[in-house]
Scaffold this active site. Structure first.
Site, short mmCIF file in Angstrom:
data_model
loop_
_atom_site.label_atom_id
_atom_site.label_comp_id
_atom_site.label_asym_id
_atom_site.label_seq_id
_atom_site.Cartn_x
_atom_site.Cartn_y
_atom_site.Cartn_z
N LYS A 13 33.90 42.53 19.13
CA LYS A 13 34.01 41.63 17.97
C LYS A 13 35.27 41.97 17.17
O LYS A 13 36.28 42.34 17.77
CB LYS A 13 32.72 41.69 17.13
CG LYS A 13 31.47 41.46 18.01
CD LYS A 13 30.21 41.21 17.24
CE LYS A 13 29.07 40.94 18.20
NZ LYS A 13 27.82 40.58 17.54
N HIS A 98 30.41 32.17 21.77
CA HIS A 98 29.57 33.15 21.07
C HIS A 98 29.02 32.50 19.80
O HIS A 98 29.70 31.70 19.16
CB HIS A 98 30.39 34.40 20.73
CG HIS A 98 29.53 35.54 20.27
ND1 HIS A 98 29.01 35.59 18.99
CD2 HIS A 98 29.06 36.63 20.92
CE1 HIS A 98 28.27 36.68 18.89
NE2 HIS A 98 28.28 37.33 20.03
N GLU A 100 28.75 33.53 16.93
CA GLU A 100 29.59 33.75 15.74
C GLU A 100 30.77 32.79 15.72
O GLU A 100 31.22 32.37 14.66
CB GLU A 100 30.04 35.23 15.70
CG GLU A 100 28.86 36.14 15.34
CD GLU A 100 28.94 37.54 15.90
OE1 GLU A 100 30.01 37.97 16.35
OE2 GLU A 100 27.88 38.22 15.89
P1 13P Z 1 24.69 43.49 18.91
O1 13P Z 1 24.56 44.24 20.21
O2 13P Z 1 25.49 44.25 17.89
O3 13P Z 1 23.39 43.00 18.42
O4 13P Z 1 25.58 42.18 19.23
C1 13P Z 1 25.26 41.38 20.32
C2 13P Z 1 26.35 40.42 20.54
O5 13P Z 1 26.56 39.50 19.76
C3 13P Z 1 27.21 40.61 21.72
O6 13P Z 1 28.01 39.51 21.96
#
Ligand code: 13P
Length: 251
Positions: A13, A98, A100
């Protein structure tokens, strides 16, 4: 019927400065030493580190990916990065759609599909993300929501061998919450069915990753579920020991 080779992919991220490459080197060395067993391993750092990460992983069995790409090859798109640029920088994978990105940038299924198409055209493997919200799950709509996302984000003309689907329930991302093994099994069986409808026999070999609060302590249970062919790991991929603790499931 052979099961696809599992993939454990880390999504850093918006985390990671050059100093974080030391962690990447540690992951590379651990994978090289057999720490991921029969699984393939990949790390998707932010754009700024893709080329340097590819350098770190050169010749090693650790692939590098990116977290997004533009649907076009080039042009007047200030601030965007094309799939071709990512391939040129040494990436083999790119995450598209994704949750997000869908939330922060309003990416629709049609946009995600165009990005996946661009990624595949550039020779990258596209990790296409889908997943429902907590409200959607609570109302019993999880399968329908994910089904709609798959219909909109994939194309029957895509080369199935270069597609990975990641099921990431939005409410499980970064929360420490995970679905029950039974819910994961239902969802992954449903996704497999969809993939077989779209790609026929080749749909059997498309890897379906689970993502959302995967950590060393729950990896064995989640990865042990039928049709779970690996993990997309967020927070726990930032530390080599945690990431390798997850990948160790496949040793
Ligand atoms: P986490 O493993 O921090 O929950 O994030 C998952 C994710 O969004 C991977 O793309």
């Amino acid at each position: 019927m052979t099961a696809p080779r599992p993939l454990v992919a880390g999504n850093w991220k918006m985390n990671g400065l050059k100093g974080q490459l030391a962690e990447l080197s540690a992951i590379r060395d651990a994978v090289q030493a057999g720490g991921a067993g029969r699984a393939e391993a990949a790390i998707c750092p932010p754009f700024t580190l893709v080329a340097a990460a590819a350098e770190v992983c050169k010749g090693a069995p650790l692939a590098v990916g990116a977290q997004d790409c533009h649907a076009n090859v080039s042009g007047a798109h200030t601030g965007d990065v094309s799939a071709q640029m990512l391939a040129d920088a040494g990436a083999a994978y790119v995450i598209v759609g994704h949750s997000e990105r869908r939330a922060d940038h309003g990416e629709t299924d049609a946009v995600v599909r165009a990005k996946a198409a661009a990624a595949l055209k550039a020779g990258l493997t596209a990790i296409v993300c889908v997943g429902e919200t907590q409200v959607e799950r609570a109302s019993g709509a999880a399968l329908a929501v994910v089904g709609g996302q798959l219909d909109g984000s994939l194309d029957g003309d895509f080369p199935a061998t270069n597609i990975v689907v990641a099921y990431e329930p939005i409410w499980a991302i970064g929360t420490g919450l995970t679905p029950t093994a039974a819910d994961v099994a239902d969802m992954h069986a449903f996704i497999r069915e969809k993939l077989e409808t779209l790609y026929g026999r080749k749909g059997v070999d498309v890897r379906i990753l689970y993502g959302g609060s995967v950590k060393p302590s729950n990896a064995a249970e989640l990865m042990g579920v039928k049709n779970v062919d690996g993990a997309l790991v967020g927070g726990a991929s930032l530390k080599a020991s945690d990431f390798m603790g997850i990948a160790a499931v496949y040793r």
